[in-house]
Motif scaffolding. Structure first.
Motif, PDB file in Angstrom:
ATOM      1  N   ARG A  71      13.493  -1.720   2.650  1.00  0.00           N
ATOM      2  CA  ARG A  71      12.496  -2.031   1.622  1.00  0.00           C
ATOM      3  C   ARG A  71      11.936  -3.437   1.812  1.00  0.00           C
ATOM      4  O   ARG A  71      10.769  -3.695   1.528  1.00  0.00           O
ATOM      5  CB  ARG A  71      13.106  -1.873   0.235  1.00  0.00           C
ATOM      6  CG  ARG A  71      13.436  -0.418  -0.099  1.00  0.00           C
ATOM      7  CD  ARG A  71      14.192  -0.309  -1.409  1.00  0.00           C
ATOM      8  NE  ARG A  71      13.388  -0.802  -2.508  1.00  0.00           N
ATOM      9  CZ  ARG A  71      12.447  -0.090  -3.122  1.00  0.00           C
ATOM     10  NH1 ARG A  71      12.228   1.141  -2.748  1.00  0.00           N
ATOM     11  NH2 ARG A  71      11.753  -0.601  -4.105  1.00  0.00           N
ATOM     12  N   ALA A  74       9.360  -3.110   4.364  1.00  0.00           N
ATOM     13  CA  ALA A  74       8.194  -2.401   3.834  1.00  0.00           C
ATOM     14  C   ALA A  74       7.435  -3.244   2.809  1.00  0.00           C
ATOM     15  O   ALA A  74       6.374  -2.841   2.349  1.00  0.00           O
ATOM     16  CB  ALA A  74       8.634  -1.083   3.198  1.00  0.00           C
ATOM     17  N   GLY A  75       7.996  -4.408   2.460  1.00  0.00           N
ATOM     18  CA  GLY A  75       7.337  -5.248   1.462  1.00  0.00           C
ATOM     19  C   GLY A  75       7.439  -4.674   0.070  1.00  0.00           C
ATOM     20  O   GLY A  75       6.556  -4.859  -0.762  1.00  0.00           O
ATOM     21  N   LEU A  76       8.521  -3.955  -0.212  1.00  0.00           N
ATOM     22  CA  LEU A  76       8.658  -3.295  -1.510  1.00  0.00           C
ATOM     23  C   LEU A  76       9.670  -3.992  -2.411  1.00  0.00           C
ATOM     24  O   LEU A  76      10.130  -3.418  -3.383  1.00  0.00           O
ATOM     25  CB  LEU A  76       9.094  -1.838  -1.313  1.00  0.00           C
ATOM     26  CG  LEU A  76       8.039  -0.890  -0.739  1.00  0.00           C
ATOM     27  CD1 LEU A  76       8.631   0.478  -0.486  1.00  0.00           C
ATOM     28  CD2 LEU A  76       6.855  -0.795  -1.685  1.00  0.00           C
ATOM     29  N   HIS A  78       9.494  -6.922  -4.396  1.00  0.00           N
ATOM     30  CA  HIS A  78       8.843  -8.045  -5.057  1.00  0.00           C
ATOM     31  C   HIS A  78       9.772  -8.856  -5.949  1.00  0.00           C
ATOM     32  O   HIS A  78       9.699 -10.064  -5.987  1.00  0.00           O
ATOM     33  CB  HIS A  78       7.682  -7.537  -5.922  1.00  0.00           C
ATOM     34  CG  HIS A  78       6.642  -6.857  -5.126  1.00  0.00           C
ATOM     35  ND1 HIS A  78       5.704  -7.535  -4.399  1.00  0.00           N
ATOM     36  CD2 HIS A  78       6.405  -5.545  -4.909  1.00  0.00           C
ATOM     37  CE1 HIS A  78       4.926  -6.676  -3.773  1.00  0.00           C
ATOM     38  NE2 HIS A  78       5.326  -5.457  -4.065  1.00  0.00           N
TER      39      HIS A  78
ATOM     40  N   GLU B 185       5.070   2.754  -5.564  1.00  0.00           N
ATOM     41  CA  GLU B 185       5.526   2.252  -4.264  1.00  0.00           C
ATOM     42  C   GLU B 185       4.766   2.915  -3.129  1.00  0.00           C
ATOM     43  O   GLU B 185       4.333   2.266  -2.177  1.00  0.00           O
ATOM     44  CB  GLU B 185       7.018   2.566  -4.083  1.00  0.00           C
ATOM     45  CG  GLU B 185       7.938   1.595  -4.745  1.00  0.00           C
ATOM     46  CD  GLU B 185       9.385   1.928  -4.461  1.00  0.00           C
ATOM     47  OE1 GLU B 185      10.240   1.308  -5.074  1.00  0.00           O
ATOM     48  OE2 GLU B 185       9.656   2.820  -3.619  1.00  0.00           O
ATOM     49  N   GLN B 188       1.452   1.563  -2.626  1.00  0.00           N
ATOM     50  CA  GLN B 188       1.504   0.270  -1.940  1.00  0.00           C
ATOM     51  C   GLN B 188       1.703   0.462  -0.441  1.00  0.00           C
ATOM     52  O   GLN B 188       1.035  -0.187   0.364  1.00  0.00           O
ATOM     53  CB  GLN B 188       2.643  -0.558  -2.537  1.00  0.00           C
ATOM     54  CG  GLN B 188       2.518  -2.036  -2.239  1.00  0.00           C
ATOM     55  CD  GLN B 188       3.804  -2.765  -2.542  1.00  0.00           C
ATOM     56  OE1 GLN B 188       4.538  -2.409  -3.463  1.00  0.00           O
ATOM     57  NE2 GLN B 188       4.092  -3.787  -1.767  1.00  0.00           N
ATOM     58  N   THR B 189       2.586   1.373  -0.048  1.00  0.00           N
ATOM     59  CA  THR B 189       2.872   1.512   1.383  1.00  0.00           C
ATOM     60  C   THR B 189       1.701   2.133   2.145  1.00  0.00           C
ATOM     61  O   THR B 189       1.567   1.890   3.330  1.00  0.00           O
ATOM     62  CB  THR B 189       4.134   2.360   1.640  1.00  0.00           C
ATOM     63  OG1 THR B 189       3.920   3.665   1.122  1.00  0.00           O
ATOM     64  CG2 THR B 189       5.354   1.764   1.012  1.00  0.00           C
TER      65      THR B 189
END
Lengths: 273, 287
Positions: A71, A74-76, A78, B185, B188-189
């Motif tokens: 994650r 994936a930049g998930l 935050h 999510e 976003q991906t």
């Protein structure tokens, strides 16, 4: 140090011809990655490089931080505290354990989601044909089987021509037969599109069958790294395959039953008090 | 053919497919817990039964016409009022009020729900006042609205609007907030823009809630309409009924009720029809 974690994820500089240095040739570079939920550290300093086109499997017991690492790439993440430096390519696709198809969109609509190119629809149709779902474009997700839904998810991630494919236990919810078929499909797709792949899995056999390199994560650190030769991966080298399997299981803390004795269910009477 | 062992359970009724006529169809059946297949026009059954009871009551004299006019008198009255144009005239003005109020109320409710659902600032500013408005009975605002806007059309449409926007807001907002974080999510991906996210994820995800709110709103619009037309109006179905009360004309009152009932049924049916077309992707017991 209150670092904003999102700011730590930056995209790689564009690869500019032959002048690329050794460092920028890596598709993924992770340095000193620390992530924590509350007081508990989940990742305690992870370093990882993935070369372009390389298939890396990330193994580890539950709660070892596999998904947290994925994650982060994936930049998930935050709202997660942490530090470290992550470099990923521009085009990153993610396949989740659930197919995560929008139930209110058709199969085709799910694949085109987020595409801005004028030929998005034609490309999405080709991607669906590639995963063997030509003709199902107008179906609703709930009309597909679990394996078919996951194939749509694969088409959705590959239609973006990712330089990095992140897959979080993508076959974990599928039955054993479907899973074997999906392994073959994923190998074909990866061979055709050549993204770097990070596959998170808890299945040792899946990791050996698919990956060039296997990274075992334990307590938030890289514990073991093993490369998989093609012969071992395809079980042409049966002895090598078995040895690697044992090593990995041992690294995961699973002690295999001794090979000499057939496994029999333990009689309650045989258990000493 | 050897007799195959058959499970000792009752067979289902033979199906009606002519292509399979004459063939054996013996199958073990489990108890069906869902409501079964949807039948067309089945919703008409309940209202028809009511109408039948009313007719029977009047015909046998069990219902005194001074208490409740006979159905045929009401039909005759409808004919007379249609002939001299009073019914159409009043119906048109009533429908105009209800539709205007419904339109503005739905718009306001949906926009406020979007603002409150998509930003924390919007929620902090909007949700509290709407909850307060919800706690005040809409009709309690009428005295104030009369003082502010007089008794003309503005006040009537505004009263309906105020009654309509609350259920649209509540249901849409709840549905927005209920959108699975996993889809956020995903958005976003795959690199969806903010506008794309709203169009492809937020709006379709909130649509079931919006339709639920709209159904409450449609009913609410007719309720508010009755009140504003019976308190101070010189036109409309409610005014027509109020006038009939003064002269003791039960038949016109019952006609007004019937018109309201038909309008309510029609509008609810319309919303449900649109809902079914718009939410084709849903698989529910409603079928």
């Amino acid at each position: 140090m209150a670092t904003h974690v999102g700011g730590l994820t930056r995209t790689a500089p564009p690869i500019s011809g032959s002048a690329a240095s050794a460092d920028s040739r890596a598709a993924v570079s992770v340095r000193g990655l620390i992530r924590s939920f509350g007081p508990k550290g989940v990742l305690n300093g992870v370093d990882l490089d993935i070369a372009p086109g390389e298939f890396v499997a990330l193994l580890g017991p539950s709660g070892c931080g596999k998904s947290t690492l994925l994650r982060a790439l994936a930049g998930l993440d935050h709202d997660v505290r942490g530090s470290g430096v992550i470099t990923v390519p521009d085009r990153v696709s993610v396949v989740f354990q659930d197919s995560r198809l929008l139930p209110w969109d058709t199969v085709l609509g799910n694949v085109t989601l987020g595409l801005r190119e004028h030929d998005a629809e034609a490309r999405s149709r080709r991607a669906l044909a590639e995963v063997g779902l030509a003709g199902r474009e107008k179906s609703w997700p709930h009309e597909l089987s679990g394996g078919e839904q996951q194939r749509v998810a694969l088409a959705r991630s590959l239609v973006r021509e990712p330089q990095l494919l992140l897959a979080d236990e993508p076959f974990g919810a599928l039955d054993a037969l479907t899973r074997i078929r999906m392994h073959g499909l994923l190998q074909d797709l990866v061979a055709a599109h050549r993204p770097a792949v990070l596959l998170v899995t808890h299945d040792v056999d899946e990791a050996i069958a698919l990956a060039h390199r296997i990274v075992v994560l334990d307590s938030g650190r890289v514990a073991t790294v093993r490369t998989v030769s093609p012969d071992v991966g395809s079980t042409a080298d049966a002895a090598g395959h078995e040895a690697l399997r044992r090593d990995l299981l041992a690294a995961l803390g699973v002690v295999p039953a001794s090979g000499a004795q057939p496994t029999t269910p333990a009689e309650p009477a045989a258990v000493g008090h | 053919m050897s007799a195959a062992p058959v499970l000792e359970r009752p067979a289902v009724e033979p199906h009606q497919d002519p292509a399979l006529a004459g063939r054996d169809d013996v199958r073990p059946t489990g108890k069906r817990l869902g409501p079964g297949r949807r039948r067309r026009l089945a919703w008409l059954l309940g209202p028809s039964a009511l109408l039948l009871l009313w007719t029977a009551g009047s015909a046998t004299g069990l219902l005194d016409p001074r208490i409740l006019s006979e159905p045929w008198t009401v039909v005759a009255t409808a004919g007379e009022l249609l002939a001299d144009g009073r019914l159409q005239e009043n119906l048109a003005i009533s429908a105009q009020r209800a539709l205007l109020g419904l339109f503005f109320g739905t718009l306001v409710g949906a926009v406020l729900a979007l603002l409150a659902g998509l930003s924390r600032v919007g929620e902090a500013l909007i949700d509290g006042p709407v909850q307060i408005k919800r706690a005040i009975p809409g009709l309690a605002l009428i005295p104030l609205l009369i003082l502010w806007f007089g008794i003309d059309e503005t006040m009537k449409v505004l009263t309906i609007t105020l009654g309509v926007f609350v259920p649209v807001y509540l249901q849409t907002h709840a549905a927005l907030r209920g959108i699975d974080l996993r889809y956020v999510e995903l958005a976003q991906t795959v690199g969806l823009s903010r506008a794309g996210f709203i169009r492809r994820v937020v709006l379709p995800g909130a649509l079931p809630g919006f339709f639920l709110g709209l159904r409450f709103a449609v009913t609410g619009a007719w309720v508010s309409l009755v009140v504003v037309e019976q308190i101070n109006a010189t036109s409309g179905i409610g005014y027509m009924m109020e006038l009939a009360r003064t002269y003791g004309q039960t038949n016109i009152i019952v006609l007004g009720l019937a018109v309201y009932g038909i309008l309510g049924l029609l509008s609810d049916g319309t919303v449900r029809f649109i809902e079914r077309k718009a939410l084709l992707w849903q698989r529910t017991l409603a079928g």
